[in-house]
Design a protein around this motif. Structure first.
Motif, PDB file in Angstrom:
ATOM      1  N   ALA A 180     -39.344 -88.343  -6.153  1.00 29.28           N
ATOM      2  CA  ALA A 180     -39.682 -89.192  -4.999  1.00 29.28           C
ATOM      3  C   ALA A 180     -40.871 -88.639  -4.225  1.00 29.28           C
ATOM      4  O   ALA A 180     -40.843 -88.564  -2.989  1.00 29.28           O
ATOM      5  CB  ALA A 180     -38.489 -89.411  -4.091  1.00 29.28           C
ATOM      6  N   PRO A 181     -41.945 -88.242  -4.937  1.00 34.24           N
ATOM      7  CA  PRO A 181     -43.073 -87.597  -4.264  1.00 34.24           C
ATOM      8  C   PRO A 181     -43.622 -88.475  -3.140  1.00 34.24           C
ATOM      9  O   PRO A 181     -43.810 -89.663  -3.313  1.00 34.24           O
ATOM     10  CB  PRO A 181     -44.105 -87.415  -5.381  1.00 34.24           C
ATOM     11  CG  PRO A 181     -43.714 -88.376  -6.456  1.00 34.24           C
ATOM     12  CD  PRO A 181     -42.222 -88.484  -6.360  1.00 34.24           C
ATOM     13  N   GLY A 182     -43.890 -87.860  -2.016  1.00 33.31           N
ATOM     14  CA  GLY A 182     -44.430 -88.589  -0.875  1.00 33.31           C
ATOM     15  C   GLY A 182     -43.364 -89.381  -0.147  1.00 33.31           C
ATOM     16  O   GLY A 182     -43.184 -89.219   1.062  1.00 33.31           O
ATOM     17  N   GLY A 216     -42.087 -91.778 -11.933  1.00 34.12           N
ATOM     18  CA  GLY A 216     -42.183 -92.915 -11.025  1.00 34.12           C
ATOM     19  C   GLY A 216     -41.033 -93.897 -11.144  1.00 34.12           C
ATOM     20  O   GLY A 216     -41.113 -95.009 -10.638  1.00 34.12           O
ATOM     21  N   SER A 217     -39.980 -93.504 -11.835  1.00 37.46           N
ATOM     22  CA  SER A 217     -38.817 -94.386 -12.045  1.00 37.46           C
ATOM     23  C   SER A 217     -39.214 -95.701 -12.713  1.00 37.46           C
ATOM     24  O   SER A 217     -38.711 -96.766 -12.377  1.00 37.46           O
ATOM     25  CB  SER A 217     -38.099 -94.678 -10.713  1.00 37.46           C
ATOM     26  OG  SER A 217     -37.688 -93.493 -10.089  1.00 37.46           O
ATOM     27  N   ILE A 218     -40.119 -95.625 -13.683  1.00 38.23           N
ATOM     28  CA  ILE A 218     -40.613 -96.849 -14.329  1.00 38.23           C
ATOM     29  C   ILE A 218     -40.025 -97.078 -15.707  1.00 38.23           C
ATOM     30  O   ILE A 218     -40.275 -98.112 -16.319  1.00 38.23           O
ATOM     31  CB  ILE A 218     -42.151 -96.830 -14.478  1.00 38.23           C
ATOM     32  CG1 ILE A 218     -42.603 -95.714 -15.435  1.00 38.23           C
ATOM     33  CG2 ILE A 218     -42.835 -96.709 -13.133  1.00 38.23           C
ATOM     34  CD1 ILE A 218     -44.074 -95.820 -15.813  1.00 38.23           C
ATOM     35  N   GLY A 236     -34.140 -93.661  -9.998  1.00 42.96           N
ATOM     36  CA  GLY A 236     -34.003 -92.206 -10.091  1.00 42.96           C
ATOM     37  C   GLY A 236     -34.597 -91.451  -8.922  1.00 42.96           C
ATOM     38  O   GLY A 236     -34.249 -90.295  -8.684  1.00 42.96           O
ATOM     39  N   GLU A 237     -35.508 -92.100  -8.202  1.00 39.19           N
ATOM     40  CA  GLU A 237     -36.112 -91.445  -7.044  1.00 39.19           C
ATOM     41  C   GLU A 237     -35.610 -92.069  -5.755  1.00 39.19           C
ATOM     42  O   GLU A 237     -35.365 -91.390  -4.755  1.00 39.19           O
ATOM     43  CB  GLU A 237     -37.637 -91.518  -7.180  1.00 39.19           C
ATOM     44  CG  GLU A 237     -38.016 -90.778  -8.453  1.00 39.19           C
ATOM     45  CD  GLU A 237     -39.481 -90.794  -8.805  1.00 39.19           C
ATOM     46  OE1 GLU A 237     -40.159 -89.822  -8.475  1.00 39.19           O
ATOM     47  OE2 GLU A 237     -39.925 -91.763  -9.441  1.00 39.19           O
ATOM     48  N   LEU A 238     -35.419 -93.394  -5.806  1.00 37.77           N
ATOM     49  CA  LEU A 238     -34.885 -94.149  -4.668  1.00 37.77           C
ATOM     50  C   LEU A 238     -33.698 -93.450  -4.006  1.00 37.77           C
ATOM     51  O   LEU A 238     -33.624 -93.333  -2.784  1.00 37.77           O
ATOM     52  CB  LEU A 238     -34.442 -95.533  -5.191  1.00 37.77           C
ATOM     53  CG  LEU A 238     -33.652 -96.397  -4.224  1.00 37.77           C
ATOM     54  CD1 LEU A 238     -34.549 -96.900  -3.118  1.00 37.77           C
ATOM     55  CD2 LEU A 238     -32.992 -97.550  -4.966  1.00 37.77           C
TER      56      LEU A 238
HETATM   57 MO1  MOS Z   1     -40.936 -88.128 -11.178  1.00 37.65          MO
HETATM   58  S1  MOS Z   1     -41.765 -86.969  -9.650  1.00 37.65           S
HETATM   59  O1  MOS Z   1     -41.767 -89.547 -10.997  1.00 37.65           O
HETATM   60  O2  MOS Z   1     -41.228 -87.278 -12.573  1.00 37.65           O
END
Ligand code: MOS
Length: 718
Positions: free
Chosen positions: A330-332, A486-488, A684-686
């Protein structure tokens, strides 16, 4: 749906727990040599002398690479490459690589490499570093003017220290050459990225390189950008004409793969007495290195969080003599949310409005930045469901008003958001007339369960049981997919698998739809489906034939398709995001300052859930990460030497089982037909984004003390 949305254990689970799954430096190769990295002990200056003669005399030592004898990379650019010059840019920089018959010989010899430096004074103290403004959108409305005119104001500064990913698997690679052909097993989030990097490094065609990353023991962003060591492993292998295994030690990982940057933020909020937001000015500064500009968009998601007509989000970089930061879960977003969601909580107390209520007063029904509608946004439902489960209505508003015996009890909330991103991805499927089935894509699975969800999606779309499907990934021999970041991945690769399955159906139908007497004679593609191993008509399911029979009928051994999915054009008309509401209970021992996050309820809305089992696991992992960020994790630096000090798991505290209590994660499912055909958003970041703020807000509610500097350690409460 037969398989999508049903719980399924990890298809790679048995391989992982039995050791059959091999990680980057575990592959069996013939006669491997081992590398060990020698690191600089100073943070800035030049190598004035490097003497490898003692080390070279040791038994087993095959080669010592330094800037004096290593291949120089011709590619332009400022990405850090090892052993390219005598310049020292950070403490812990690789300055030599010892290659020996065994790891122990290499490590011992590394201690005997003698290096002298012409030292310079390093600058790593963030508070003493001038800030340089960087990219960013123009202000929305008139933020400064509206802030000045607001009757209610909050202004506060927040800081987050450097944090390090600490995946179980250390970073490492196994590399070997067969003539001009290079094979590298790497711990990576993107095999294609590593391949391109190696091709540019050695100036050889990408087609000569195979990069594989079949299993990854956690990465969290630390293997998203290509690290310096795969090149070193490949270079060493070429020099000693043997396979080389190179692995970082835990201590070396702290300078080997980047980190979450130090983040300083200031939030200024202007509001009406009713709680309506009038202006937000969210400033952020993060550190970078002296040789690369790494910025992570700390202020990006805040702009779409609330209905607020005036907004500014200047972003600054601080150049330091440290290695370059990188992406960390979850960068930023998580850093930005800590500041914004703490400040909103501060505003709630100022106004004496319940913090959930205040967020709903300012709920953004459409994207306040662009005016576009959200493709879906069930955040209100997350608040309703989460608050109900948590029991939020029993909360007493005043700080220090709830107790459990001697302990103060605090309840806090926050919002998390993350983009519902999608990138082009390609998958291939081959169906054979013996019933066997191969599905593959060059993506990776760093732990979230990509092997499993792609198997589920393939099973659903092909009408074939998951256990008959083998999904393969992590290999540049497979069609191109984006890095796992980026959880994509599920939205991107899952859509490619789904689309490829549709093309398989089209090909199968093409084998039989022109044959008179065939049950599918003249059938239209849109009216067909694959279910239970059969190709059949939707409108009359008795008109069917087995997939294997269709292949036999068509006289072919197999059909194979490669299909690329892309984000739809329709997405452009919408803002596509995932949202979540978090509720946290803490209990604080005031005499000792000890904080326990005793209960977390997280409700997230992230489209359709493909596999509830691994999805809940993702969300729980995010909550645990948030507990670490809020209460434990910090990388300390000794600014006299520009040296990271807490470079081991004894000094760098991560949450352990004893720090984690009740964690409940719920999904509010959204039917989103805009994001992609399957309605998939990332998660995964949410799941992490609002947690540190919610914990800090709960600590304030418990104690009346607002801690704006993470981590909230006992000393800050005493
Ligand atoms: Mo994650 S920081 O999008 O690997």
């Amino acid at each position: 749906m037969r398989y999508i949305g049903k719980e399924m254990s990890r298809v790679d689970g048995v391989a992982k727990v039995t050791g059959r799954a091999k990680y980057a430096v575990e592959y069996k190769v013939n006669n491997p040599a081992y590398g060990y990295i020698v690191q600089s002990t100073v943070a800035k200056g030049r190598i004035s002398k490097i003497d490898t003669s003692k080390a070279e005399k040791l038994p087993g030592v095959l080669k010592i690479l330094t800037h004096q004898n290593a291949l120089k990379v011709e590619e332009e650019g400022r990405q850090f490459r090892a052993l390219q010059s005598d310049n020292v840019l950070f403490c812990g920089q690789p300055v030599a690589l010892v290659v020996a018959d065994t790891f122990e010989q290499a490590r011992y010899a590394a201690n005997l490499v003698e290096i002298e430096y012409a030292k310079e004074e390093p600058s790593t103290d963030f508070s003493a570093t001038p800030r340089v403004q960087t990219r960013g959108p123009a202000p929305r409305g008139k933020p400064a003017e509206e802030f000045a005119n607001s009757p209610v104001k909050i202004e506060a500064e927040y800081s987050i220290p450097i944090e390090h990913h600490n995946p179980m698997e250390p970073h490492g690679a196994t590399a070997f050459w067969e003539g001009e052909k290079l094979t590298v097993f790497d711990k990576s989030q993107g095999v294609y990225g590593v391949r391109g990097h190696l091709a540019r490094s050695f100036n050889i065609p990408e087609g000569n390189i195979n990069v594989r990353s079949l299993f990854v023991g956690g990465a969290f962003g630390s293997s998203l950008n290509v690290n310096y060591y795969p090149f070193l492993a490949a270079l060493a292998a070429r020099e000693v004409k043997r396979p080389v295994k190179l692995s970082l030690t835990r201590r070396q990982m702290f300078t080997g793969h980047g980190y979450r940057p130090y983040t300083a933020q200031k939030v200024s909020i202007g509001a009406d007495e009713s709680g309506k937001l009038r202006s937000i000015i969210h400033e952020a500064s993060t550190n970078t290195s002296s040789y690369e500009e790494f910025a992570e968009g700390t202020t990006r998601f805040g702009r779409t969080l609330y209905e607020c007509p005036n907004y500014d989000s200047p972003y600054y970089l601080l150049k330091t003599d440290l290695p370059t930061p990188t992406w960390m879960r979850a960068p930023g977003a998580v850093s930005g949310a800590f500041a914004i969601e703490s400040a909103i909580d501060e505003l709630a107390y100022e106004l004496k409005i319940d913090p959930v209520e205040l967020r709903l007063i300012n709920y953004a029904e459409k994207d306040p930045e662009t005016g576009k509608p959200f493709s879906s946004k069930a955040l209100r439902e997350c608040f309703t469901a989460g608050a109900k489960k948590f029991g939020w209505e029993k909360r007493k508003f005043a700080p220090r008003s709830m107790r459990d015996g001697d302990l103060f009890v605090g309840w806090g909330t926050a919002v998390g958001t993350w983009g519902a991103f999608q990138a082009p991805a390609t998958a291939k499927i081959r169906v054979r007339n013996d019933g066997s089935l191969l599905v593959g894509s060059g993506t990776t699975d760093i732990g979230p369960g990509t092997y499993t969800v792609c198997t589920i999606i393939a099973a659903e779309a092909l009408g074939i049981e998951p256990k008959k499907i083998e999904f393969v990934l992590g290999d540049t021999e497979l069609p191109k997919a984006p890095s796992q970041g980026g959880s994509i991945t599920t939205a991107s690769v899952g859509s490619a698998v789904y689309g490829a399955a549709g093309e398989v159906r089209r090909k199968l139908l093409g084998l039989v739809d022109k044959k008179e007497g065939s049950p599918l004679f003249g059938a239209a593609f849109e009216d067909t489906e694959l279910v239970d191993g059969m190709l059949r008509l939707k409108s009359d399911t008795s008109k069917s034939m087995r997939i294997v029979d269709a292949l036999k009928e068509g006289g072919v051994e197999y059909v194979e398709v490669e299909y690329q999915s892309r984000p739809s054009a329709e997405r452009q008309n919408y803002t596509t995001m995932a949202h979540g509401a978090q509720f946290v209970e803490v209990k604080v021992d005031e005499s000792l300052g000890i904080i326990k996050a005793t209960r977390v309820v997280e409700a997230t809305a992230c489209g359709r859930i493909i596999n509830p089992l691994t999805s809940h696991s993702q969300e729980m992992g995010g909550v645990v990460w948030g507990i670490g960020m809020a209460l434990h994790e910090a990388t300390e630096i000794d600014h006299r030497y520009g040296k990271m000090m807490t470079t081991n798991l004894a000094d760098y505290h991560v949450p352990v089982s004893a720090d984690v209590f009740s964690v409940e994660t719920d999904f509010v499912e959204e039917k989103d037909e805009i994001v992609n055909e399957l309605g998939i958003k990332g998660m995964g970041e949410l799941c992490l984004v609002g947690i540190p703020a919610a914990i800090a807000n709960a600590v304030y509610h418990a104690t009346g003390k607002r801690v704006r500097d993470l981590p909230i350690t006992p000393d800050k409460l005493l």
